[in-house]
Enzyme design. Structure first.
Site, PDB file in Angstrom:
ATOM      1  N   ALA A  63      -8.169  -0.104  -6.227  1.00 53.32           N
ATOM      2  CA  ALA A  63      -8.306  -0.814  -7.509  1.00 53.32           C
ATOM      3  C   ALA A  63      -7.586  -2.154  -7.428  1.00 53.32           C
ATOM      4  CB  ALA A  63      -7.697   0.031  -8.613  1.00 53.32           C
ATOM      5  N   GLY A 104      -8.142   3.628  -4.588  1.00 52.99           N
ATOM      6  CA  GLY A 104      -9.532   3.680  -5.039  1.00 52.99           C
ATOM      7  C   GLY A 104     -10.507   3.442  -3.898  1.00 52.99           C
ATOM      8  N   GLU A 107     -10.944   6.702  -2.460  1.00 54.02           N
ATOM      9  CA  GLU A 107     -11.666   7.535  -3.444  1.00 54.02           C
ATOM     10  C   GLU A 107     -13.167   7.228  -3.407  1.00 54.02           C
ATOM     11  OE1 GLU A 107      -8.875   6.403  -6.616  1.00 54.02           O
ATOM     12  OE2 GLU A 107      -8.760   8.529  -7.070  1.00 54.02           O
ATOM     13  N   GLU A 127      -1.058   5.745  -4.403  1.00 53.75           N
ATOM     14  CA  GLU A 127      -0.854   5.470  -5.827  1.00 53.75           C
ATOM     15  C   GLU A 127       0.551   5.815  -6.312  1.00 53.75           C
ATOM     16  OE1 GLU A 127      -3.669   6.452  -4.551  1.00 53.75           O
ATOM     17  OE2 GLU A 127      -5.377   5.667  -5.670  1.00 53.75           O
TER      18      GLU A 127
HETATM   19  N1  CAA Z   1      -4.880  -5.100  -5.935  1.00 59.15           N
HETATM   20  C1  CAA Z   1      -4.634  -6.414  -6.105  1.00 59.15           C
HETATM   21  N2  CAA Z   1      -4.106  -7.200  -5.127  1.00 59.15           N
HETATM   22  C2  CAA Z   1      -3.821  -6.614  -3.959  1.00 59.15           C
HETATM   23  C3  CAA Z   1      -4.044  -5.253  -3.712  1.00 59.15           C
HETATM   24  C4  CAA Z   1      -4.608  -4.471  -4.761  1.00 59.15           C
HETATM   25  N3  CAA Z   1      -4.897  -3.174  -4.626  1.00 59.15           N
HETATM   26  N4  CAA Z   1      -3.654  -4.966  -2.460  1.00 59.15           N
HETATM   27  C5  CAA Z   1      -3.195  -6.109  -1.927  1.00 59.15           C
HETATM   28  N5  CAA Z   1      -3.310  -7.109  -2.828  1.00 59.15           N
HETATM   29  C6  CAA Z   1      -2.998  -8.535  -2.628  1.00 59.15           C
HETATM   30  C7  CAA Z   1      -1.523  -8.781  -2.320  1.00 59.15           C
HETATM   31  O1  CAA Z   1      -0.781  -8.945  -3.511  1.00 59.15           O
HETATM   32  C8  CAA Z   1      -1.591 -10.048  -1.495  1.00 59.15           C
HETATM   33  O2  CAA Z   1      -1.775 -11.110  -2.394  1.00 59.15           O
HETATM   34  P1  CAA Z   1      -1.156 -12.569  -2.070  1.00 59.15           P
HETATM   35  O3  CAA Z   1      -1.776 -12.996  -0.777  1.00 59.15           O
HETATM   36  O4  CAA Z   1      -1.537 -13.365  -3.243  1.00 59.15           O
HETATM   37  O5  CAA Z   1       0.325 -12.344  -1.953  1.00 59.15           O
HETATM   38  C9  CAA Z   1      -2.888  -9.890  -0.709  1.00 59.15           C
HETATM   39  O6  CAA Z   1      -3.671  -8.935  -1.443  1.00 59.15           O
HETATM   40  C10 CAA Z   1      -2.700  -9.372   0.707  1.00 59.15           C
HETATM   41  O7  CAA Z   1      -1.942  -8.177   0.639  1.00 59.15           O
HETATM   42  P2  CAA Z   1      -0.798  -7.841   1.699  1.00 59.15           P
HETATM   43  O8  CAA Z   1       0.063  -9.024   1.902  1.00 59.15           O
HETATM   44  O9  CAA Z   1      -0.152  -6.582   1.256  1.00 59.15           O
HETATM   45  O10 CAA Z   1      -1.688  -7.612   2.993  1.00 59.15           O
HETATM   46  P3  CAA Z   1      -1.426  -6.664   4.241  1.00 59.15           P
HETATM   47  O11 CAA Z   1      -2.535  -6.943   5.171  1.00 59.15           O
HETATM   48  O12 CAA Z   1      -0.012  -6.792   4.705  1.00 59.15           O
HETATM   49  O13 CAA Z   1      -1.563  -5.136   3.697  1.00 59.15           O
HETATM   50  C11 CAA Z   1      -2.611  -3.346   2.479  1.00 59.15           C
HETATM   51  C12 CAA Z   1      -2.801  -4.651   3.294  1.00 59.15           C
HETATM   52  C13 CAA Z   1      -2.023  -2.244   3.380  1.00 59.15           C
HETATM   53  C14 CAA Z   1      -3.952  -2.925   1.956  1.00 59.15           C
HETATM   54  C15 CAA Z   1      -1.631  -3.619   1.329  1.00 59.15           C
HETATM   55  O14 CAA Z   1      -2.051  -4.780   0.638  1.00 59.15           O
HETATM   56  C16 CAA Z   1      -1.538  -2.514   0.315  1.00 59.15           C
HETATM   57  O15 CAA Z   1      -0.862  -1.545   0.547  1.00 59.15           O
HETATM   58  N6  CAA Z   1      -2.197  -2.681  -0.835  1.00 59.15           N
HETATM   59  C17 CAA Z   1      -2.107  -1.743  -1.940  1.00 59.15           C
HETATM   60  C18 CAA Z   1      -2.802  -0.462  -1.657  1.00 59.15           C
HETATM   61  C19 CAA Z   1      -2.702   0.431  -2.844  1.00 59.15           C
HETATM   62  O16 CAA Z   1      -1.634   0.777  -3.295  1.00 59.15           O
HETATM   63  N7  CAA Z   1      -3.862   0.821  -3.381  1.00 59.15           N
HETATM   64  C20 CAA Z   1      -3.934   1.643  -4.547  1.00 59.15           C
HETATM   65  C21 CAA Z   1      -4.290   0.777  -5.701  1.00 59.15           C
HETATM   66  S1  CAA Z   1      -4.265   1.713  -7.200  1.00 59.15           S
HETATM   67  C22 CAA Z   1      -5.739   2.493  -7.230  1.00 59.15           C
HETATM   68  O17 CAA Z   1      -6.566   2.318  -6.388  1.00 59.15           O
HETATM   69  C23 CAA Z   1      -5.851   3.368  -8.416  1.00 59.15           C
HETATM   70  C24 CAA Z   1      -7.046   4.168  -8.483  1.00 59.15           C
HETATM   71  O18 CAA Z   1      -6.974   5.342  -8.308  1.00 59.15           O
HETATM   72  C25 CAA Z   1      -8.307   3.589  -8.902  1.00 59.15           C
END
Ligand code: CAA
Ligand code: NAI
Length: 700
Positions: A63, A104, A107, A127
Site C-alpha cells: 500500500a 499489500g 497480498e 505491516e
Molecule cells: N508507501 C509509500 N512510499 C514508500 C513505500 C510505501 N509502501 N515504500 C517505500 N516508499 C518510499 C520511501 O519513502 C522512499 O521515498 P523517498 O525516496 O522519497 O525517500 C522510496 O519509496 C524508496 O524507498 P526505500 O528508500 O526504502 O527503498 P529501498 O530500496 O531501500 O527499500 C523496500 C525498498 C524494502 C520496499 C522498502 O521501501 C520498504 O520496506 N517499504 C515498505 C514496505 C512495507 O512496509 N509495506 C507494507 C505497506 S502497508 C500495506 O501494504 C498495508 C496493507 O495491508 C494494504
C-alpha cells in the site's frame, strides 16, 4: 490504459505491469489501473492466462503508506476489491515476483492463483513494523498457503524473507532466474497447455482445519509477542486476525481483518511507527547538499587510537570489508587493542554469529602501525584518542602534513569543538565529526557533525559511508554533546534530581522501561560505565552558574570506586559473572542521606511524574537544538533517539511523541516545573511559540 499500470499481450497471455516508481506502491491510481487492465484481459477472448508483475526494481512494496489517513485510502477500488477480482478470475493469474513483494504487494500475489519468485527476491508482510496488520487478506490467505505456524512467524515478525525460504514453506510455487515477465509468460503458457485453471487461495482450507481447536498455538505466540514486542499492539492484533481465519468462515473473518486494520491504522502507535519509517528515509535529505553531490572514494581507512572506540570503529569498517590501519601511541597499547579486537571476533564465533572464515577475513582487514607515514594513502582518517582538545589538535596538524590531498579527516569527539580542531589544519573543508556510539561496531546511529567549513562532498561522503557501514547517519551541527548526548544530559539531570526528591533508581528505571525503553537511565549508566559522565561533569564545573541546581549524587558513587557493571557495582550491585542489576541498600542509604543533607523532605513520586520529569526537559532541549539549527528537522532528532538510545519506536521518537501529547501540554508543564524546580526547566522559545500557535514540531 493507465500510465501506472500497463497491459500487453503475448500470444494467449496478458501481461499486466505495475509501473509506479519508486516502489510500485498500490495507491489509488494503481488500483484503478489494475482493475482496468484485468477487466480488459478478462473480456478479451484471445487471452487464456494473465501474468502480473512489477516494472523496474520490484514487484510492489505494498500500500502507499502516504495515503493512510487520507480520503484516497478509502476511494474505490480498494485493494481488497482488486484482489477479490483477481482471485475470482476464470482465467489463471500468475504473480511473477522480483525484487520485493511486501505488505499489500504480497497480498496481491496471494490473491493470484500461482506465484513465481526470482531467486534473489524477498517476500514478507512487514505491516506490524508500521503498527498495523495486513489489511488486504494477508492474515487470511497466507495461513491457507503455508500453515498457521509459518504464517504467524512471517506476520508477527514482519521480516522480508528470501525467495528460497518462501518456496520451502509453500508460499511460492517456483523460483526463476532472470526477467520476471518472461518467467511469468513461460509459466502461464505451461498452465494453458496443462489446462491448469484458477486455484483460489481462499478455498484451500487444509492448513486452516489442521489448526482448528488448538488455541494453545496462539496463546504461545501471544506470550512470545508480548515479550519481544513489549508494549506494541499490532503483533497481538495480527495474531487475533490469524486466529479468526482459523475459526471463522472466510468472508466473516476477512471483514473482521478490515475492522482490526482500521483500528490499528488510526492508533497513535501506527502513526508513530509510520512517522519513524519516513523519518529514517528523510534523514538523508540535506537541503544544501543535493543528492547528486558526488561522494569521495573511501577504499581505505585509518583509525587513530585503539581504545574502546577505536576498536569498535575499526571493526565497523572491517565488517564492511574496508581495510583499516589503526595507529596507537605505543606498541603495548597497539598490541592490547588488536588483541581485544581479536577477542571480540572470537567471541562472535563462539556465539555462532560469524564463521571462522568470516572472522579470519575481518581480522585480516585490520593492521596496526605506530607511524604516521603509513597513513599517507588513507582516504579517510578517524581519530579516537583521549578526549583532550590539545592532543586532538596536535594529531590533526600531523595528519595535515602526512595525508594525501582529498583525504577526509574525521574526529570521534563527543564534546569538543570540531571547528577548533579543523582550524589547526590547512584544509578545514575536509574535516568532519563522525560521532560513533559505543559499541561502535554494533550501534546503528552515526552522528555526522558538520563544522563551519566542512565541504558538501565531505558531508555527502559521510552520509554514504554510514550506509556502507549499515548505520543510520544523521547530520548535526557543532554544540556540546551534539544532539543525542546534549538531550541525554537533560534527561539524566532530572533522573538524579528525582532521587534527591524521593525516588529510588529501580523505580525510575521501571517507569522508563514500562514506557518502552530497553532500560532505564541508571541501568544504562551502569552498563556504559560512570567514568565518562564524571569527567564531563568535572570539566563543566567551572562553567556552571553558582545558583544552578546540581546533583553530585553520581559523583559520590564514582568516588566510592563504583564505576558500573565493569567494576561489579555502580548504581546497582552485580553478582560476580552476571549483568543483572540488583538494588543495593548502600545506595538507598546514600540517596536518603543526600536528601537529608539538602533538607529535602522525601515524597512519593508517581511513575507519571518520572516520565514527565525525565522526558519533557529532554524534549525542551530538542526544541533548543532545533531553534539553534543544530538539527535540520525534528524528525532527525527522533532518528537519533530511536537508533542511539532505544527510544520506543511505537512512540515515534521524542519530538513526535511531544506532538502527540501536544506542545501546549508540554509547555505548560515546563512552566510549572520552572516555578517548582528553577531555571534549568525554562521552556525553550520555540516550544512556547508552537504552543501559542497550536502547532507541533512536525509542522515546522
Ligand atoms: N508507501 C509509500 N512510499 C514508500 C513505500 C510505501 N509502501 N515504500 C517505500 N516508499 C518510499 C520511501 O519513502 C522512499 O521515498 P523517498 O525516496 O522519497 O525517500 C522510496 O519509496 C524508496 O524507498 P526505500 O528508500 O526504502 O527503498 P529501498 O530500496 O531501500 O527499500 C523496500 C525498498 C524494502 C520496499 C522498502 O521501501 C520498504 O520496506 N517499504 C515498505 C514496505 C512495507 O512496509 N509495506 C507494507 C505497506 S502497508 C500495506 O501494504 C498495508 C496493507 O495491508 C494494504
Ligand atoms: P579510550 O581511553 O578507551 O581510548 C583512547 C585510546 O587512544 C587509547 O588506547 C590510547 O592509548 C590512545 N591514544 C592516546 N593518545 C594517542 C596518540 N597520541 N596517538 C595514538 N593513540 C593515542 O577512549 P575511548 O572511550 O575510546 O574514547 C575515544 C574518543 O571517542 C574520545 O574522544 C571520546 O570522547 C570519544 N567517544 C567515546 C565514546 C564512549 O562511549 N567511550 C562514545 C563516543 C565517542
Amino acid at each position: 490504459m493507465s500510465r501506472v499500470v500497463n497491459c500487453s499481450e503475448h500470444g494467449a497471455v496478458a501481461v499486466i505491469t505495475i509501473d509506479s516508481p519508486p516502489v510500485n506502491g498500490l495507491g489509488h491510481a494503481v488500483r484503478k489501473g489494475l482493475v482496468k487492465c484485468l477487466s480488459d484481459a478478462l473480456d478479451n477472448n484471445m487471452v487464456e492466462a494473465i501474468v502480473v508483475h512489477g516494472a523496474d526494481k520490484m514487484f510492489s512494496a505494498g500500500a502507499d503508506i502516504k495515503e493512510f489517513g487520507s480520503e484516497l485510502a478509502f476511494t474505490p477500488p480498494l485493494l481488497t476489491e482488486v484482489i477479490n477480482m483477481i482471485e475470482a478470475s476464470g482465467k489463471p493469474v500468475v504473480a511473477a515476483i522480483h525484487g520485493v513483494a511486501a505488505g499489500g504487494g504480497l497480498e496481491l500475489a496471494l490473491g493470484c492463483h500461482y506465484r513465481l519468485a526470482a531467486n534473489n527476491a524477498r517476500l514478507g508482510l512487514p505491516e506490524v513494523t508500521l503498527g498495523i496488520i495486513p489489511g488486504a487478506g494477508g492474515t487470511q490467505r497466507l495461513p491457507r498457503l503455508v500453515g498457521v505456524p509459518a504464517a504467524l512467524d512471517l506476520i508477527v515478525q514482519g521480516k522480508l524473507n528470501p525467495a528460497l525460504e518462501a518456496h520451502n514453506i509453500g508460499l511460492v510455487d517456483e523460483l526463476f532466474e532472470g526477467n520476471a515477465a518472461d518467467a511469468g509468460i513461460a509459466y502461464a503458457n505451461k498452465l494453458i497447455v496443462d489446462a491448469a485453471g484458477p486455484r483460489p487461495t481462499r478455498n484451500q482450507n487444509a492448513h486452516i482445519e489442521a489448526a482448528r481447536g488448538k488455541p494453545e498455538i496462539f496463546e504461545e505466540y501471544r506470550l512470545g509477542a508480548q515479550k519481544k514486542a513489549r508494549g506494541m499492539h499490532a503483533p497481538l492484533a495480527a495474531i487475533e486476525s490469524i486466529e479468526n481465519a482459523v475459526n471463522l468462515p472466510f468472508d466473516e473473518s476477512i471483514e473482521k481483518e478490515r475492522e482490526i486494520f482500521d483500528r490499528c491504522v488510526e492508533s497513535d502507535q501506527s502513526k508513530a511507527m509510520r512517522h519513524a519509517f519516513f523519518a529514517e528515509r528523510t534523514v538523508s535529505k540535506i537541503p544544501d547538499v543535493p543528492k547528486e553531490t558526488p561522494p569521495r572514494k573511501v577504499d581505505s581507512v585509518a583509525v587513530i587510537g585503539c581504545g574502546t572506540m577505536g576498536q569498535g570503529i575499526s571493526m565497523a569498517f572491517a565488517n564492511a570489508s574496508i581495510p583499516v590501519k589503526v595507529l596507537e601511541a605505543d606498541q603495548e597499547a597497539l598490541d592490547a587493542g588488536l588483541a581485544k579486537i581479536e577477542k571480540t571476533y572470537n567471541s562472535s564465533v563462539e556465539k555462532g554469529r560469524i564463521s571462522t572464515e568470516e572472522r579470519d577475513h575481518v581480522i585480516s582487514m585490520i593492521t596496526g602501525t605506530l607511524e604516521y607515514a603509513d597513513l599517507a594513502d588513507a582516504d579517510l582518517v578517524v581519530e579516537a584518542v583521549f578526549e583532550e582538545l590539545e592532543l586532538k589538535k596536535a594529531i590533526f596538524s600531523k595528519l595535515d602534513q602526512v595525508c594525501n590531498p582529498g583525504a577526509i579527516l574525521a574526529t570521534n569527539t563527543s564534546t569538543l569543538d570540531i571547528n577548533e580542531v579543523a582550524a589547526t589544519t590547512s584544509r578545514p573543508g575536509d574535516v568532519i565529526g563522525l560521532h560513533f556510539f559505543s559499541p561502535a561496531h554494533i550501534m546503528r546511529l552515526l552522528e555526522i557533525v558538520r563544522g563551519e567549513k566542512t565541504g558538501a562532498d565531505v558531508i555527502a561522503t559521510a552520509m554514504a559511508l554510514a550506509k556502507m557501514l549499515r548505520k543510520t547517519g544523521v547530520l548535526v551541527g557543532v554544540c556540546e554533546g551534539f544532539v543525542g548526548n546534549r538531550m541525554l544530559l537533560a534527561y539524566l539531570r532530572e533522573a538524579y534530581f528525582l532521587l534527591e526528591e524521593g525516588a529510588l533508581p529501580q523505580q525510575v528505571d521501571k517507569a522508563i522501561y514500562d514506557f518502552g525503553f530497553p532500560m532505564g537511565p541508571f541501568t544504562m549508566l551502569d552498563m556504559a560505565g560512570l567514568t565518562v559522565g564524571y569527567l564531563i561533569r568535572q570539566h563543566q564545573a567551572g562553567t556552571r552558574a553558582t545558583d544552578e541546581r546540581y546533583s553530585d549524587i553520581e559523583d559520590r558513587i564514582v568516588e566510592m570506586g563504583r564505576l558500573g557493571q565493569k567494576t561489579g557495582a555502580g548504581w546497582y550491585k552485580y553478582e560476580a559473572g552476571t549483568r543483572k542489576p540488583a538494588a543495593d541498600d548502600m545506595i538507598e542509604e546514600m540517596i536518603v542521606e543526600t536528601s537529608a543533607n539538602l533538607s529535602i523532605k522525601r515524597r512519593e513520586i508517581s511513575n507519571q511524574e518520572i516520565i514527565e520529569r525525565c522526558l519533557y526537559p529532554l524534549i525542551n532541549e530538542g526544541a533548543k537544538i532545533l531553534e539553534e539549527g543544530i538539527a535540520i528537522r525534528s524528525s532527525d532528532i527522533d532518528v537519533v533517539w530511536l537508533y542511539g538510545y532505544g527510544f520506543p519506536r511505537h512512540h515515534g521518537g521524542p519530538m513526535f511523541w511531544a506532538d502527540l501529547i501536544g506542545t501546549d501540554t508540554i509547555h505548560s508543564k515546563m512552566v510549572e516545573f520552572e516555578t517548582e524546580h528553577g531555571n534549568l526547566m525554562k521552556p525553550a522559545g520555540l516550544l512556547e511559540e508552537l504552543a501559542k500557535q497550536g502547532k507541533g514540531f512536525g509542522d515546522i
